[in-house]
Enzyme design. Sequence first.
Site, PDB file in Angstrom:
ATOM      1  N   LYS A  96     -22.968 104.069 -15.899  1.00 25.88           N
ATOM      2  CA  LYS A  96     -22.597 102.810 -16.547  1.00 25.88           C
ATOM      3  C   LYS A  96     -23.521 102.641 -17.746  1.00 25.88           C
ATOM      4  O   LYS A  96     -24.743 102.533 -17.593  1.00 25.88           O
ATOM      5  CB  LYS A  96     -22.773 101.640 -15.562  1.00 25.88           C
ATOM      6  CG  LYS A  96     -22.597 100.290 -16.233  1.00 25.88           C
ATOM      7  CD  LYS A  96     -22.784  99.133 -15.272  1.00 25.88           C
ATOM      8  CE  LYS A  96     -23.075  97.858 -16.024  1.00 25.88           C
ATOM      9  NZ  LYS A  96     -23.303  96.701 -15.172  1.00 25.88           N
ATOM     10  N   GLY A 157     -25.721  87.446 -14.763  1.00 23.82           N
ATOM     11  CA  GLY A 157     -26.525  86.535 -13.952  1.00 23.82           C
ATOM     12  C   GLY A 157     -26.255  85.064 -14.218  1.00 23.82           C
ATOM     13  O   GLY A 157     -26.874  84.198 -13.611  1.00 23.82           O
ATOM     14  N   ALA A 183     -20.021  91.357 -14.709  1.00 24.81           N
ATOM     15  CA  ALA A 183     -21.058  90.389 -15.085  1.00 24.81           C
ATOM     16  C   ALA A 183     -20.533  88.959 -15.242  1.00 24.81           C
ATOM     17  O   ALA A 183     -19.464  88.730 -15.794  1.00 24.81           O
ATOM     18  CB  ALA A 183     -21.784  90.783 -16.368  1.00 24.81           C
ATOM     19  N   GLY A 184     -21.317  88.032 -14.723  1.00 27.71           N
ATOM     20  CA  GLY A 184     -21.031  86.615 -14.901  1.00 27.71           C
ATOM     21  C   GLY A 184     -20.147  86.004 -13.825  1.00 27.71           C
ATOM     22  O   GLY A 184     -19.919  84.792 -13.830  1.00 27.71           O
ATOM     23  N   ASN A 205     -22.970  91.250  -8.908  1.00 29.15           N
ATOM     24  CA  ASN A 205     -24.242  91.373  -8.200  1.00 29.15           C
ATOM     25  C   ASN A 205     -24.778  89.996  -7.798  1.00 29.15           C
ATOM     26  O   ASN A 205     -24.808  89.622  -6.626  1.00 29.15           O
ATOM     27  CB  ASN A 205     -25.244  92.109  -9.097  1.00 29.15           C
ATOM     28  CG  ASN A 205     -26.556  92.456  -8.409  1.00 29.15           C
ATOM     29  OD1 ASN A 205     -27.244  93.362  -8.833  1.00 29.15           O
ATOM     30  ND2 ASN A 205     -26.932  91.776  -7.350  1.00 29.15           N
ATOM     31  N   THR A 206     -25.154  89.201  -8.820  1.00 31.73           N
ATOM     32  CA  THR A 206     -25.870  87.956  -8.547  1.00 31.73           C
ATOM     33  C   THR A 206     -25.101  87.000  -7.640  1.00 31.73           C
ATOM     34  O   THR A 206     -25.708  86.324  -6.799  1.00 31.73           O
ATOM     35  CB  THR A 206     -26.201  87.243  -9.882  1.00 31.73           C
ATOM     36  OG1 THR A 206     -26.754  88.202 -10.775  1.00 31.73           O
ATOM     37  CG2 THR A 206     -27.198  86.117  -9.680  1.00 31.73           C
TER      38      THR A 206
HETATM   39  C1  LIG Z   1     -26.044  95.093 -11.450  1.00 30.30           C
HETATM   40  C2  LIG Z   1     -25.447  95.184 -12.765  1.00 30.30           C
HETATM   41  O1  LIG Z   1     -24.961  96.195 -13.195  1.00 30.30           O
HETATM   42  C3  LIG Z   1     -25.484  93.966 -13.605  1.00 30.30           C
HETATM   43  O2  LIG Z   1     -26.003  94.283 -14.849  1.00 30.30           O
HETATM   44  C4  LIG Z   1     -24.089  93.488 -13.665  1.00 30.30           C
HETATM   45  O3  LIG Z   1     -23.659  93.312 -14.944  1.00 30.30           O
HETATM   46  C5  LIG Z   1     -23.837  92.356 -12.759  1.00 30.30           C
HETATM   47  O4  LIG Z   1     -23.924  91.095 -13.329  1.00 30.30           O
HETATM   48  P1  LIG Z   1     -23.944  89.775 -12.402  1.00 30.30           P
HETATM   49  O5  LIG Z   1     -25.256  89.795 -11.707  1.00 30.30           O
HETATM   50  O6  LIG Z   1     -23.762  88.651 -13.339  1.00 30.30           O
HETATM   51  O7  LIG Z   1     -22.814  89.925 -11.426  1.00 30.30           O
END
Ligand SMILES: CC(=O)[C@@H](O)[C@H](O)COP(=O)(O)O
Length: 255
Positions: A96, A157, A183-184, A205-206
């Site tokens: 990635k 995040g 992300a987000g 992730n977050t």
């Molecule tokens: C773990 C990873 O690759 C992060 O850079 C990803 O973009 C996830 O983003 P969030 O934590 O906002 O879900």
Amino acid sequence: MLKIGPLSFQSRLLLGTGKYPDFSTQKQAVEQSATEILTFSVRRMNIFEKNQPNLLEELNTEKYSLLPNTAGAKTAEEAVQTARLARSSGLCDMIKVEIIGCQKTLLPDPVETLRASEMLLEEGFIVLPYTSDDVVLARRLEELGCHAIMPGASPIGSGQGIINPLNLQWIIEQTSIPVIVDAGIGSPSDAALAMELGADGVLLNTAVSGAKDPVKMAIAMKKAIEAGRLGYEAGRIPKKTYATPSSPTEGLISG
Ligand SMILES: CC(=O)[C@@H](O)[C@H](O)COP(=O)(O)O
């Protein structure tokens, strides 16, 4: 089935491995999510010193496809160096591309992302670039030969969900490689919306690692992504300005 280059996956949820309260919670969340692809930052991982603790240590990594990311890289050259390091550990050929161009928003640098993707494709990597939600950039990345594109829903995040669904829709309509919204994502409904728009997968992730109960949230995300995909395949009804009765009155016998 999610297809990325030569690889196929049942699950459309890609999960990050950072910021969990502890390894045991991480393990349970990953297992319950039924993800098949785990992403991690090569620079934060002890991939060579097997006796040192690392973010994947509680996980049976043979069960998963690993998607190392180049987080921390500021230039294409740094990203390529990080990708080579990951590949030399024998973990995986997928990468990635994550090259941040703004430290406040953590938005990706489009120019360096494009350059790095080209260089990595020449070296035979399976390349998944994290990009902004720009349809022109997405098409340029597809033309280069990238195996998937990963437009952001909103800043990493932030948990703001999908700020601009129209941009994502254009990318989905105008490209033919897998689109993985990355992300987000803040809640299961954000993930479901991404899938309803026609995304091929969601990377998050977050929203899971930072939830009050990460294991429950991992299950919720799994179900939301499945539901969103089903809804997309089923085809939603068009939106209308005015009402139409659910029980039509035409054709009723009067009297
Ligand atoms: C773990 C990873 O690759 C992060 O850079 C990803 O973009 C996830 O983003 P969030 O934590 O906002 O879900």
